[in-house]
Design a protein around this motif. Sequence first.
Motif, short mmCIF file in Angstrom:
data_model
loop_
_atom_site.label_atom_id
_atom_site.label_comp_id
_atom_site.label_asym_id
_atom_site.label_seq_id
_atom_site.Cartn_x
_atom_site.Cartn_y
_atom_site.Cartn_z
N UNK A 50 0.87 -1.18 0.00
CA UNK A 50 0.00 0.00 0.00
C UNK A 50 0.90 1.23 0.00
N UNK A 51 0.78 2.04 -1.04
CA UNK A 51 1.59 3.25 -1.16
C UNK A 51 0.75 4.52 -1.07
N UNK A 52 -0.58 4.38 -1.05
CA UNK A 52 -1.46 5.55 -1.01
C UNK A 52 -2.84 5.16 -0.48
N UNK A 53 -3.48 6.13 0.15
CA UNK A 53 -4.88 5.98 0.55
C UNK A 53 -5.77 6.89 -0.28
N UNK A 54 -5.26 7.36 -1.41
CA UNK A 54 -6.04 8.22 -2.29
C UNK A 54 -6.00 9.66 -1.82
N UNK A 55 -6.93 10.46 -2.33
CA UNK A 55 -6.96 11.88 -2.01
C UNK A 55 -8.28 12.23 -1.33
N UNK A 56 -8.17 12.84 -0.17
CA UNK A 56 -9.32 13.28 0.61
C UNK A 56 -9.01 14.67 1.15
N UNK A 57 -10.04 15.44 1.53
CA UNK A 57 -9.78 16.76 2.11
C UNK A 57 -8.95 16.64 3.39
N UNK A 58 -8.13 17.63 3.63
CA UNK A 58 -7.30 17.65 4.84
C UNK A 58 -8.19 17.54 6.08
N UNK A 59 -7.73 16.72 7.03
CA UNK A 59 -8.46 16.52 8.27
C UNK A 59 -9.37 15.32 8.27
N UNK A 60 -9.64 14.75 7.10
CA UNK A 60 -10.48 13.56 7.03
C UNK A 60 -9.76 12.42 7.74
N UNK A 61 -10.48 11.74 8.63
CA UNK A 61 -9.87 10.71 9.48
C UNK A 61 -10.61 9.39 9.34
N UNK A 62 -9.84 8.31 9.28
CA UNK A 62 -10.39 6.97 9.20
C UNK A 62 -9.71 6.08 10.23
N UNK A 63 -10.44 5.09 10.71
CA UNK A 63 -9.86 4.00 11.48
C UNK A 63 -9.85 2.79 10.57
N UNK A 64 -8.66 2.23 10.36
CA UNK A 64 -8.52 1.05 9.50
C UNK A 64 -8.25 -0.17 10.37
N UNK A 65 -8.86 -1.28 10.00
CA UNK A 65 -8.64 -2.56 10.67
C UNK A 65 -8.15 -3.53 9.60
N UNK A 66 -6.97 -4.07 9.80
CA UNK A 66 -6.37 -4.95 8.79
C UNK A 66 -6.77 -6.39 9.08
N UNK A 67 -7.35 -7.04 8.07
CA UNK A 67 -7.79 -8.43 8.21
C UNK A 67 -6.75 -9.41 7.72
N UNK A 68 -5.64 -8.89 7.15
CA UNK A 68 -4.61 -9.77 6.61
C UNK A 68 -3.25 -9.13 6.86
N UNK A 69 -2.31 -9.31 5.93
CA UNK A 69 -0.92 -8.90 6.16
C UNK A 69 -0.35 -8.01 5.06
N UNK A 70 -1.04 -6.93 4.69
CA UNK A 70 -0.44 -6.06 3.67
C UNK A 70 0.74 -5.28 4.24
N UNK A 71 1.61 -4.82 3.36
CA UNK A 71 2.70 -3.95 3.74
C UNK A 71 2.29 -2.52 3.42
N UNK A 72 2.57 -1.60 4.34
CA UNK A 72 2.33 -0.18 4.10
C UNK A 72 3.70 0.46 3.90
N UNK A 73 3.87 1.15 2.79
CA UNK A 73 5.15 1.74 2.43
C UNK A 73 5.29 3.15 2.99
#
Length: 140
Positions: A50-73
């Motif tokens: 994973x190299x990006x979470x896309x483009x969202x307005x500044x301040x937008x917040x998410x909680x992510x829960x990983x169900x597997x083993x991806x790598x975040x760069x």
Amino acid sequence: MPIRISKNRVALQGIPLELAKSASIASAATVNLATATGNEVHITGSTGPITSFGTMPAGTTFTLIFDSTPTITYNATSMILNTSTSDYVCTAGDRATVVSEGAGNWVVTLFKKDGTNYHSVFRGRCLRQCHRATRAERGH
């Protein structure tokens, strides 16, 4: 339910902050959070990194829960991880709070599935880098 605004602070009184569960999103090089249907998102699969979470307005917040083993760069501009300057291989059950800085840039705070995070490793470096950046902005 009043909203109070002062110089650098907004206070919401009597307004609950709730996470709205989203449909799951599959891991990919770009996990486009603009497609999320809520702000609590399960990330499935281990495709990536994973190299990006896309483009969202500044301040937008998410909680992510990983169900597997991806790598975040890690990227010093677009994917600032609290792992310092290293990539992170998720374990199923790990969580992250991701905050958009706008223009496709994200600050990612990772939490291991046991609830611990990398704050103690990252904090000193972050404070030094932030301090240098602030001093540079002021012309020092």
